[in-house]
Design a protein around this motif. Structure first.
Motif, PDB file in Angstrom:
ATOM      1  N   LEU A  91       0.844  -1.183   0.000  1.00 35.78           N
ATOM      2  CA  LEU A  91       0.000   0.000   0.000  1.00 35.78           C
ATOM      3  C   LEU A  91       0.887   1.244   0.000  1.00 35.78           C
ATOM      4  O   LEU A  91       1.707   1.434   0.894  1.00 35.78           O
ATOM      5  CB  LEU A  91      -0.912  -0.009   1.225  1.00 35.78           C
ATOM      6  N   TYR A  92       0.728   2.057  -1.043  1.00 36.31           N
ATOM      7  CA  TYR A  92       1.501   3.283  -1.176  1.00 36.31           C
ATOM      8  C   TYR A  92       0.669   4.470  -0.701  1.00 36.31           C
ATOM      9  O   TYR A  92      -0.483   4.632  -1.112  1.00 36.31           O
ATOM     10  CB  TYR A  92       1.916   3.499  -2.631  1.00 36.31           C
ATOM     11  N   TYR A  93       1.285   5.332   0.138  1.00 37.69           N
ATOM     12  CA  TYR A  93       0.624   6.544   0.631  1.00 37.69           C
ATOM     13  C   TYR A  93       1.142   7.722  -0.188  1.00 37.69           C
ATOM     14  O   TYR A  93       2.284   8.169  -0.010  1.00 37.69           O
ATOM     15  CB  TYR A  93       0.902   6.738   2.115  1.00 37.69           C
ATOM     16  N   ALA A  94       0.306   8.213  -1.094  1.00 37.20           N
ATOM     17  CA  ALA A  94       0.736   9.242  -2.038  1.00 37.20           C
ATOM     18  C   ALA A  94       1.207  10.540  -1.368  1.00 37.20           C
ATOM     19  O   ALA A  94       2.224  11.097  -1.788  1.00 37.20           O
ATOM     20  CB  ALA A  94      -0.394   9.519  -3.034  1.00 37.20           C
ATOM     21  N   PRO A  95       0.524  11.074  -0.348  1.00 36.65           N
ATOM     22  CA  PRO A  95       0.949  12.367   0.207  1.00 36.65           C
ATOM     23  C   PRO A  95       2.353  12.361   0.818  1.00 36.65           C
ATOM     24  O   PRO A  95       3.055  13.374   0.753  1.00 36.65           O
ATOM     25  CB  PRO A  95      -0.105  12.647   1.288  1.00 36.65           C
ATOM     26  N   CYS A  96       2.774  11.244   1.389  1.00 35.69           N
ATOM     27  CA  CYS A  96       4.086  11.213   2.047  1.00 35.69           C
ATOM     28  C   CYS A  96       5.097  10.337   1.321  1.00 35.69           C
ATOM     29  O   CYS A  96       6.293  10.373   1.630  1.00 35.69           O
ATOM     30  CB  CYS A  96       3.946  10.741   3.496  1.00 35.69           C
ATOM     31  N   GLY A  97       4.646   9.512   0.351  1.00 41.01           N
ATOM     32  CA  GLY A  97       5.555   8.670  -0.400  1.00 41.01           C
ATOM     33  C   GLY A  97       5.980   7.401   0.309  1.00 41.01           C
ATOM     34  O   GLY A  97       6.808   6.647  -0.211  1.00 41.01           O
ATOM     35  N   VAL A 125     -13.074  -7.289  -5.678  1.00 41.84           N
ATOM     36  CA  VAL A 125     -12.855  -7.772  -4.309  1.00 41.84           C
ATOM     37  C   VAL A 125     -12.016  -6.794  -3.508  1.00 41.84           C
ATOM     38  O   VAL A 125     -12.314  -6.498  -2.352  1.00 41.84           O
ATOM     39  CB  VAL A 125     -12.176  -9.161  -4.345  1.00 41.84           C
ATOM     40  N   ILE A 126     -10.959  -6.250  -4.138  1.00 43.16           N
ATOM     41  CA  ILE A 126     -10.093  -5.262  -3.496  1.00 43.16           C
ATOM     42  C   ILE A 126     -10.011  -4.062  -4.427  1.00 43.16           C
ATOM     43  O   ILE A 126      -9.177  -4.035  -5.340  1.00 43.16           O
ATOM     44  CB  ILE A 126      -8.685  -5.832  -3.221  1.00 43.16           C
ATOM     45  N   PRO A 127     -10.883  -3.070  -4.253  1.00 39.40           N
ATOM     46  CA  PRO A 127     -10.931  -1.927  -5.170  1.00 39.40           C
ATOM     47  C   PRO A 127      -9.574  -1.231  -5.278  1.00 39.40           C
ATOM     48  O   PRO A 127      -8.898  -0.986  -4.283  1.00 39.40           O
ATOM     49  CB  PRO A 127     -11.986  -1.008  -4.543  1.00 39.40           C
ATOM     50  N   GLY A 128      -9.189  -0.915  -6.513  1.00 42.28           N
ATOM     51  CA  GLY A 128      -7.950  -0.184  -6.747  1.00 42.28           C
ATOM     52  C   GLY A 128      -6.706  -1.037  -6.802  1.00 42.28           C
ATOM     53  O   GLY A 128      -5.615  -0.519  -7.040  1.00 42.28           O
ATOM     54  N   ALA A 129      -6.837  -2.355  -6.607  1.00 43.54           N
ATOM     55  CA  ALA A 129      -5.664  -3.228  -6.586  1.00 43.54           C
ATOM     56  C   ALA A 129      -5.203  -3.570  -7.991  1.00 43.54           C
ATOM     57  O   ALA A 129      -6.012  -3.730  -8.901  1.00 43.54           O
ATOM     58  CB  ALA A 129      -5.970  -4.507  -5.818  1.00 43.54           C
ATOM     59  N   ALA A 130      -3.882  -3.689  -8.167  1.00 41.30           N
ATOM     60  CA  ALA A 130      -3.281  -4.111  -9.430  1.00 41.30           C
ATOM     61  C   ALA A 130      -2.357  -5.283  -9.146  1.00 41.30           C
ATOM     62  O   ALA A 130      -1.562  -5.243  -8.203  1.00 41.30           O
ATOM     63  CB  ALA A 130      -2.500  -2.965 -10.066  1.00 41.30           C
ATOM     64  N   VAL A 131      -2.468  -6.342  -9.936  1.00 44.93           N
ATOM     65  CA  VAL A 131      -1.645  -7.536  -9.746  1.00 44.93           C
ATOM     66  C   VAL A 131      -0.242  -7.264 -10.273  1.00 44.93           C
ATOM     67  O   VAL A 131      -0.058  -6.903 -11.441  1.00 44.93           O
ATOM     68  CB  VAL A 131      -2.261  -8.748 -10.468  1.00 44.93           C
ATOM     69  N   THR A 132       0.777  -7.440  -9.410  1.00 43.68           N
ATOM     70  CA  THR A 132       2.166  -7.218  -9.814  1.00 43.68           C
ATOM     71  C   THR A 132       2.992  -8.495  -9.801  1.00 43.68           C
ATOM     72  O   THR A 132       4.113  -8.511 -10.302  1.00 43.68           O
ATOM     73  CB  THR A 132       2.826  -6.192  -8.876  1.00 43.68           C
ATOM     74  N   GLY A 133       2.477  -9.568  -9.214  1.00 42.22           N
ATOM     75  CA  GLY A 133       3.174 -10.845  -9.183  1.00 42.22           C
ATOM     76  C   GLY A 133       2.170 -11.971  -9.009  1.00 42.22           C
ATOM     77  O   GLY A 133       1.124 -11.789  -8.371  1.00 42.22           O
ATOM     78  N   SER A 135       1.695 -16.440  -8.618  1.00 41.27           N
ATOM     79  CA  SER A 135       2.045 -17.862  -8.603  1.00 41.27           C
ATOM     80  C   SER A 135       0.880 -18.580  -7.942  1.00 41.27           C
ATOM     81  O   SER A 135      -0.036 -17.953  -7.400  1.00 41.27           O
ATOM     82  CB  SER A 135       3.355 -18.113  -7.848  1.00 41.27           C
ATOM     83  N   SER A 136       0.912 -19.906  -7.947  1.00 45.69           N
ATOM     84  CA  SER A 136      -0.186 -20.653  -7.347  1.00 45.69           C
ATOM     85  C   SER A 136      -0.210 -20.508  -5.829  1.00 45.69           C
ATOM     86  O   SER A 136      -1.239 -20.725  -5.201  1.00 45.69           O
ATOM     87  CB  SER A 136      -0.065 -22.133  -7.714  1.00 45.69           C
ATOM     88  N   SER A 137       0.919 -20.128  -5.221  1.00 45.26           N
ATOM     89  CA  SER A 137       0.997 -20.047  -3.758  1.00 45.26           C
ATOM     90  C   SER A 137       1.017 -18.628  -3.222  1.00 45.26           C
ATOM     91  O   SER A 137       0.793 -18.416  -2.031  1.00 45.26           O
ATOM     92  CB  SER A 137       2.253 -20.774  -3.259  1.00 45.26           C
ATOM     93  N   GLU A 138       1.268 -17.616  -4.073  1.00 44.96           N
ATOM     94  CA  GLU A 138       1.308 -16.233  -3.590  1.00 44.96           C
ATOM     95  C   GLU A 138       1.003 -15.267  -4.720  1.00 44.96           C
ATOM     96  O   GLU A 138       1.484 -15.429  -5.843  1.00 44.96           O
ATOM     97  CB  GLU A 138       2.665 -15.909  -2.974  1.00 44.96           C
ATOM     98  N   VAL A 139       0.191 -14.253  -4.389  1.00 39.50           N
ATOM     99  CA  VAL A 139      -0.169 -13.207  -5.341  1.00 39.50           C
ATOM    100  C   VAL A 139       0.279 -11.870  -4.774  1.00 39.50           C
ATOM    101  O   VAL A 139       0.038 -11.575  -3.602  1.00 39.50           O
ATOM    102  CB  VAL A 139      -1.690 -13.185  -5.601  1.00 39.50           C
ATOM    103  N   ASP A 140       0.952 -11.057  -5.595  1.00 42.15           N
ATOM    104  CA  ASP A 140       1.393  -9.721  -5.193  1.00 42.15           C
ATOM    105  C   ASP A 140       0.477  -8.685  -5.819  1.00 42.15           C
ATOM    106  O   ASP A 140       0.195  -8.744  -7.033  1.00 42.15           O
ATOM    107  CB  ASP A 140       2.829  -9.464  -5.642  1.00 42.15           C
ATOM    108  N   ILE A 141       0.044  -7.728  -5.014  1.00 41.95           N
ATOM    109  CA  ILE A 141      -0.771  -6.632  -5.528  1.00 41.95           C
ATOM    110  C   ILE A 141      -0.250  -5.319  -4.966  1.00 41.95           C
ATOM    111  O   ILE A 141       0.457  -5.289  -3.961  1.00 41.95           O
ATOM    112  CB  ILE A 141      -2.265  -6.794  -5.162  1.00 41.95           C
ATOM    113  N   SER A 142      -0.580  -4.222  -5.633  1.00 43.24           N
ATOM    114  CA  SER A 142      -0.221  -2.894  -5.151  1.00 43.24           C
ATOM    115  C   SER A 142      -1.459  -2.008  -5.184  1.00 43.24           C
ATOM    116  O   SER A 142      -2.334  -2.168  -6.048  1.00 43.24           O
ATOM    117  CB  SER A 142       0.891  -2.285  -6.004  1.00 43.24           C
ATOM    118  N   LEU A 143      -1.515  -1.080  -4.211  1.00 44.96           N
ATOM    119  CA  LEU A 143      -2.610  -0.127  -4.122  1.00 44.96           C
ATOM    120  C   LEU A 143      -2.017   1.230  -3.765  1.00 44.96           C
ATOM    121  O   LEU A 143      -0.918   1.323  -3.221  1.00 44.96           O
ATOM    122  CB  LEU A 143      -3.645  -0.525  -3.064  1.00 44.96           C
TER     123      LEU A 143
END
Length: 216
Positions: A91-97, A125-133, A135-143
């Motif tokens: 999770l990225y906080y835009a105002p402070c970086g 399911v998770i509004p604003g999420a983007a898949v960045t990674g 695999s069958s055992s782990e999924v990476d997302i960023s918001l």
């Protein structure tokens, strides 16, 4: 004498006996019965599963899609999120970086999906999420969010027209942690527009110094 014997009624019996004696002189070949062949495991052919067999041990169950949902073209059919898959979110906080990372179990409604289908459904399911990674055992997302992280304070005008101090305590939303008696219109004209949206302070000392300047 031979003619008498051959012409007698016993000539057929004599002919049969002579034929049997001749046959005994030739070797007789007896073929052994063929043994049943054993099929190697690599040669065995497994029939495709029927609809009734899908889901039974040894046959993978077909993935069910939501009603009206078609598998997108080019979807990876060989790898899907498995039960027990983890979700790693940044999770990225835009105002402070700044950013924070969390690791949690993947929501049940996202289990069994290929990457293409997951990228299509993750926003519901998770509004604003983007898949960045993936695999069958782990999924990476960023918001990304438009509020600062919990290390900062926000001074903002409240509904009563007075300034209030807000802080991000749960990592996702701002909440009031302190109210003041300082009216918004007491701030300099150039600051009022920013204070209506929320002015970010990196430390509490800077915040207190600003409030004191407005009270004097």
């Amino acid at each position: 004498m031979f003619a008498e014997i051959w012409g007698s009624p016993y000539r057929f019996l004599i002919a049969a006996a002579v034929l049997a004696a001749i046959l005994c002189l030739f070797p007789v070949k007896v073929d052994a019965p063929e043994e049943p062949q054993t099929m190697l495991a690599s040669e065995a052919t497994v029939p495709p599963p029927s609809a009734a067999q899908e889901g039974v041990q040894g046959y993978p169950a077909a993935q069910e899609l939501p009603a009206g949902q078609e598998m997108p073209a080019g979807a990876d059919l060989s790898e899907r999120t498995a039960a027990g898959c983890f979700l790693h979110r940044t999770l990225y906080y835009a105002p402070c970086g700044h950013s924070v990372q969390r690791r949690e179990e993947l929501p049940a409604q996202l289990v069994g999906m290929s990457r293409a289908l997951l990228e299509q459904e993750i926003g519901s399911v998770i509004p604003g999420a983007a898949v960045t990674g993936f695999s069958s055992s782990e999924v990476d997302i960023s918001l990304s969010t438009d509020i600062p992280c919990p290390l900062h304070w926000v001074l903002r005008g409240g509904e009563d027209g007075r300034l209030a101090v807000f802080q991000n305590r749960n990592g996702e939303t701002l909440e009031i942690v302190r109210t003041t008696d300082v009216p918004l219109d007491k701030a300099p004209q150039d600051d009022q527009a920013q204070l209506r949206e929320g002015r970010v302070f990196d430390d509490v000392q800077a915040l207190e110094g600003y409030l004191e300047s407005l009270s004097s």
